[in-house]
Design an enzyme around this catalytic site. Structure first.
Site, short mmCIF file in Angstrom:
data_model
loop_
_atom_site.label_atom_id
_atom_site.label_comp_id
_atom_site.label_asym_id
_atom_site.label_seq_id
_atom_site.Cartn_x
_atom_site.Cartn_y
_atom_site.Cartn_z
N LEU A 15 67.89 -43.44 63.07
CA LEU A 15 68.81 -44.46 62.52
C LEU A 15 69.09 -44.01 61.15
O LEU A 15 68.51 -43.57 60.25
CB LEU A 15 68.02 -45.81 62.48
CG LEU A 15 67.52 -46.19 63.87
CD1 LEU A 15 66.71 -47.33 63.51
CD2 LEU A 15 68.62 -46.69 64.77
N CYS B 47 53.62 -43.60 73.19
CA CYS B 47 54.32 -44.72 73.71
C CYS B 47 55.63 -44.66 74.05
O CYS B 47 56.30 -45.79 74.77
CB CYS B 47 54.08 -45.54 72.52
SG CYS B 47 54.84 -45.18 71.02
N ARG C 214 62.23 -52.99 49.69
CA ARG C 214 62.28 -53.12 51.17
C ARG C 214 62.11 -54.52 51.78
O ARG C 214 62.51 -54.77 52.74
CB ARG C 214 61.12 -52.17 51.58
CG ARG C 214 61.06 -52.00 53.21
CD ARG C 214 59.73 -51.23 53.70
NE ARG C 214 59.74 -49.92 52.94
CZ ARG C 214 60.28 -48.66 53.25
NH1 ARG C 214 61.15 -48.78 54.36
NH2 ARG C 214 60.16 -47.73 52.44
N CYS D 16 56.47 -56.11 80.30
CA CYS D 16 56.07 -54.73 80.16
C CYS D 16 55.03 -54.48 79.01
O CYS D 16 55.35 -55.11 78.03
CB CYS D 16 57.19 -53.75 80.21
SG CYS D 16 56.58 -51.97 80.08
N ASP E 274 65.93 -42.49 56.50
CA ASP E 274 64.68 -43.21 56.37
C ASP E 274 63.86 -42.81 55.36
O ASP E 274 62.68 -43.38 55.03
CB ASP E 274 63.82 -42.82 57.79
CG ASP E 274 63.44 -41.46 57.88
OD1 ASP E 274 63.86 -40.43 56.92
OD2 ASP E 274 63.02 -40.88 58.67
#
Length: 317
Positions: free
Chosen positions: A170, A246, A62, A192, A135
């Site tokens: 994704l 969120c 990774r 924000c 993923d």
């Protein structure tokens, strides 16, 4: 690379991705500076212990995409919109399940598209090498999606796109093809702070950095402990599988979310408003029946019972 292979253009690749039903497609070329930047950010995150017990996040592959695919020259980054226009239940007797898992397991849906795409790509030239990831693989997908121009990594750690908000899955294909890259996306969160302010457990340690130890989504899906930490259990707010707080407060989602064209992502009826009392007494047999072909199978029966009972206890208190 054969002469035949060189005729495959970035535009042709992206057009094929859209034809196959992907929502977006972009190209990034392997860049050592960008890769190093991503590696440093990941190492800092791991050093803080923000990955909790997700040890797979420390996989060396990774931290260096070339370890996953040494021949990588280009990254074909893909997104698929999963938003469906339904609301979470508000009554206290119901549990809340994150939108991404309302319908069919996205690994199955996207995996099928990726297989068709990779077969097509390899048919375009004899020397084409590639490797596809969802993923489940050790790739920093958000880093390369931003580099490929799909969107930007927001303050809540999600990739945000102009067209779909952050309601996207994704995937990426690593290849030895040298393709024309897209322009990296700029960050548009500005000043924000809504996601940071809305998180009931303070899981966004600072802008763009999420601490899994304080994240409701992590604890309801990944934490295998018999009991949830008190600070999490007291702030579940009905969540039993993941957490979308969120994302729900993000202005980009509120303004630009649009329903997916993938019918399989529309909710199974039992996932929209599951009763806490049913989940608190979920049997192994009922779990197996209820969550077949679902990403929710990652949450084992005892975890469903734990999550539901923690919500019930909060209601009683």
């Amino acid at each position: 690379m054969s002469e035949e292979s060189t005729t495959l253009t970035s535009e042709k690749v992206k057009e094929k991705a859209i034809d196959l039903g992907f929502s977006q497609a972009g190209i990034a070329v392997f860049d050592r500076a960008i890769a190093q930047q991503g590696t440093q950010g990941l190492q800092n995150w791991l050093a803080q212990g923000y990955h909790a017990d997700m040890d797979w996040m420390a996989n060396p592959k990774r931290q260096d995409i070339r370890r996953a695919f040494p021949q990588v020259a280009s990254i074909i980054s893909l997104s698929l919109n999963y938003y469906t226009p339904y609301s979470q239940p508000q009554a206290s007797e119901y549990g809340k399940i994150s939108r991404y898992a309302w319908g069919r397991d996205y690994h199955r849906v996207i995996g099928k598209k990726l297989r068709v795409f990779t077969v097509w790509l390899q048919e375009q030239g004899q020397d084409i090498q590639l490797k596809a990831y969802l993923d489940t693989g050790p790739v920093q997908d958000k880093l390369w999606a931003q580099t490929a121009g799909l969107g930007w990594v927001g303050k809540n750690g999600n990739l945000i796109t102009r067209k779909f908000g952050s309601w996207v899955f994704l995937a990426e294909i690593l290849t030895n093809l040298t393709l024309e890259p897209d322009k990296p996306h700029r960050e548009h969160c500005g000043t924000c702070q809504r996601c940071i302010q809305a998180c009931p457990t303070g899981a966004i340690a600072k802008p763009f950095v999420v601490d899994a130890n304080r994240c409701i989504a992590y604890h309801t899906i990944e934490n295998r402990a018999e009991e949830l930490p008190e600070a999490i259990a007291e702030n579940l707010n009905g969540w039993v599988a993941g957490c979308d707080i969120c994302q729900e407060v993000c202005p980009w989602n509120q303004r630009f979310a649009q329903p997916t064209h993938i019918q399989e992502f529309h909710p199974y009826p039992e996932n929209l408003a599951p009763k806490l009392i049913d989940l608190a007494n979920l049997s192994e047999q009922e779990w197996d029946r209820r969550f077949r072909a679902s990403a929710l199978r990652r949450i084992k029966p005892q975890m469903w019972r734990r999550n539901a009972r923690a919500n019930q206890l909060k209601i009683k208190n």
